[in-house]
Design an enzyme around this catalytic site. Structure first.
Site: not given
Length: 600
Positions: A393, A396
């Protein structure tokens, strides 16, 4: 954090919650801001409808004002959704999210004239405006991309009707989200210590990775019994979600729902087909791995609940959140000092919401608006897999940070096709770091098994999901109805094909399709598999070529949506228009399996 006592939101320490107040500190003006945006959108239509392309200056001002509307609305919408995700049982934020959706539909309807009217002008006129007005050069790619899709844009009145319907057509996904995260409850089972524990989305994978087979089986049955009990409702929801995809594609004159989904990123159909065919060609290697798993587990019969447990027995390891962050910092050193500094600043600013609480949305994601932090939602449970989730994550979020620091709002996001590369490069670097810094043969075997599992769950499994989506959408396009029994039958057949004869058939795994939330965003999951293939190549380049490859990769992170995904990936040295990266990934999987077998 123990899974045995699930805390309420208020019981979570503030230092483990995201700093969402930095986004909107005072909610009292949200309703008035939404009404203002709605009114401004109506005024925008009155100002520009019918005269959008009368001059280069008018077109530029229309673009700028449209960006401003969406930018402000996006911020409120993202805030409402994130607040709702903190606790899905909190009605206040459900209502706020619903109101945002209503305003989005209203604004979309008001400005729906934009694209049809833009396309009513000739390509020569638009190119002339770009040459004439310096400010329009920023919008050149967006303009050309719109012209590319001219055949699929409807009349102004038709676009307005579709925009007004958007609030309704997205209902199936919202229904599934509420059912899955707020209403569905799972049974209580005995854990390895004999204590009663309720199965949740957050602790399910921990049970699946546990070495107590009876606990795995109990959690497996508890999970799918709940989906089985609602299977007809979920099948109906997914049936109409798929119908919406198909009808929408037909209205816009696409040859299929898949073609419509690929069109936005200008992805050739061959990319999707190459993925499925190349992975199918490599299924014998996958079957070889599954057969090895059965032998190492020492079971006469292997079931799907045996697929996630690590094959190498190691002392139980608890990695605290803080320890996980330290490991991540070391793993990402090859990306350079600037990357590490930006990431550390983000952690200290409060990007991350760490632990599970009652009502919190399951899983993990990176989310935010152009003007907010690139937030991260986790449900951290102190495992090595959770460390991989953080670094995934964070990939991202760092992609978002670099993009928003270097691109204007119109290009300030990124396609899922490229986003999955950014997350998986981080995962690959973490795996290589762990393999290179551990001399213990048992740990190396454990990590190799984990790497093989990453290929299985990301490349093979997501490709299986992609094949399932292709089957269901084609069924609707051929006039069929997606019944629960038919979808269970199709999914069961795919599962058998991908996992091979070493896995026993049961009457449970066929319900797995019913718990996959990504199916409510059509033709999304294949990008995990293509992204994994691209990331495998990029991470290898970074580790073998050093700083030049890292710099090229950072340049790729800065590009946002300023070009088509396949072109942007070429900046990082990968051409996804060809099957070569997928074939290369398959060879890497086979090489890892060879190494694993050799160590055994």
């Amino acid at each position: 954090m123990s899974s045995k006592g699930l805390k309420t939101r208020e019981q979570i320490d503030k230092k483990y919650k995201w700093n969402i107040e930095a986004m909107i500190s005072d909610e009292s003006s949200i309703d008035s801001e939404l009404e203002s945006i709605k009114t401004r959108a109506e005024e925008y239509a009155a100002k520009y409808a019918g005269r959008l392309t009368e001059s280069a200056a008018t077109l530029l001002n229309a673009y700028r004002e449209r960006d401003s509307l969406w930018r402000e609305l996006e911020k409120i919408y993202v805030y409402a959704r994130m607040r709702r995700d903190e606790d899905n049982s909190e009605s206040k934020y459900q209502a706020m999210s619903d109101k945002c959706n209503a305003v989005i539909a209203s604004v979309s309807a008001s400005i729906s004239f934009f694209t049809p009217e833009l396309l009513s002008a000739s390509g020569e006129t638009i190119q002339g405006y770009i040459a004439e007005e310096e400010g329009l050069k920023m919008y050149e790619f967006a303009l050309n991309d719109t012209l590319r899709q001219k055949a699929h844009v409807l009349t102004q009145s038709e676009e307005s009707l579709l925009a007004q319907m958007s609030e309704v057509t997205g209902a199936t996904g919202d229904i599934f989200t509420m059912l899955n995260n707020a209403d569905m409850k799972f049974a209580t089972i005995k854990d390895k210590d004999g204590d009663d524990v309720q199965v949740t989305h957050g602790n399910y994978i921990t049970f699946m990775e546990g070495h107590d087979r009876s606990v795995r089986k109990a959690a497996y049955n508890a999970m799918y019994d709940s989906y089985k009990s609602l299977i007809n409702t979920i099948a109906t929801t997914y049936n109409y979600n798929t119908k919406t995809d198909v009808v929408g594609a037909r209205i816009r004159k696409y040859e299929s729902a898949r073609a419509a989904a690929l069109s936005g990123d200008n992805i050739p159909a061959e990319v999707y087909d190459n993925l499925i065919s190349t992975v199918n060609e490599s299924l014998p290697v996958m079957h070889r791995y599954v057969d090895l798993r059965k032998k190492l587990l020492g079971v006469d019969k292997m079931y799907m609940y045996d697929m996630y447990v690590p094959l190498i027995e190691l002392p139980e390891t608890h990695i605290s959140y803080e320890e996980g962050l330290d490991i991540i910092r070391q793993a990402l050193i090859p990306l350079g000092d600037e990357y590490i500094q930006k990431m550390n600043r983000g952690i200290s600013e409060g990007w991350i919401d760490v632990y599970e609480n009652k009502g919190k949305t399951s899983g993990a994601y990176s989310f935010g608006s152009y003007d907010s932090y690139p937030y991260i939602l986790l449900n951290y449970t102190d495992t090595l897999n959770d460390v991989f989730t953080i670094i995934h994550e964070m990939g991202h979020s760092m992609h978002s940070r670099y993009t928003r620091d270097n691109q204007p709002y119109i290009y300030g996001s990124h396609s899922i096709f490229t986003a999955e590369v950014a997350s998986t490069v981080n995962e690959s670097l973490l795996m290589q770091h762990l393999l290179s810094t551990n001399d213990d043969p048992e740990m190396k075997k454990y990590l190799l098994n984990m790497h093989l599992e990453a290929f299985r769950t990301t490349l093979f499994r997501q490709t299986m999901f992609a094949e399932f989506e292709d089957i269901t959408h084609k069924a609707i396009e051929n006039g069929s109805v997606l019944t629960a029994d038919w979808m269970c039958e199709q999914y069961d057949a795919l599962n058998s094909k991908y996992y091979g004869p070493a896995v026993e058939k049961d009457d449970v795994i066929k319900y797995e399709w019913a718990r996959i939330p990504h199916f409510y965003t059509a033709f999304y999951v294949y990008k995990y598999a293509t992204g994994y293939s691209a990331a495998t190549a990029i991470s290898e380049k970074i580790l073998t070529e050093g700083e030049p490859a890292a710099k090229s990769y950072i340049e790729f992170l800065k590009t946002g949506e300023s070009d088509y995904p396949i072109e942007l990936l070429k900046i990082a040295g990968v051409d996804m228009s060809k099957p070569d990266p997928i074939k290369r990934a398959m060879k890497t999987f086979e090489s890892l399996l060879d190494q694993f077998e050799a160590l055994l």
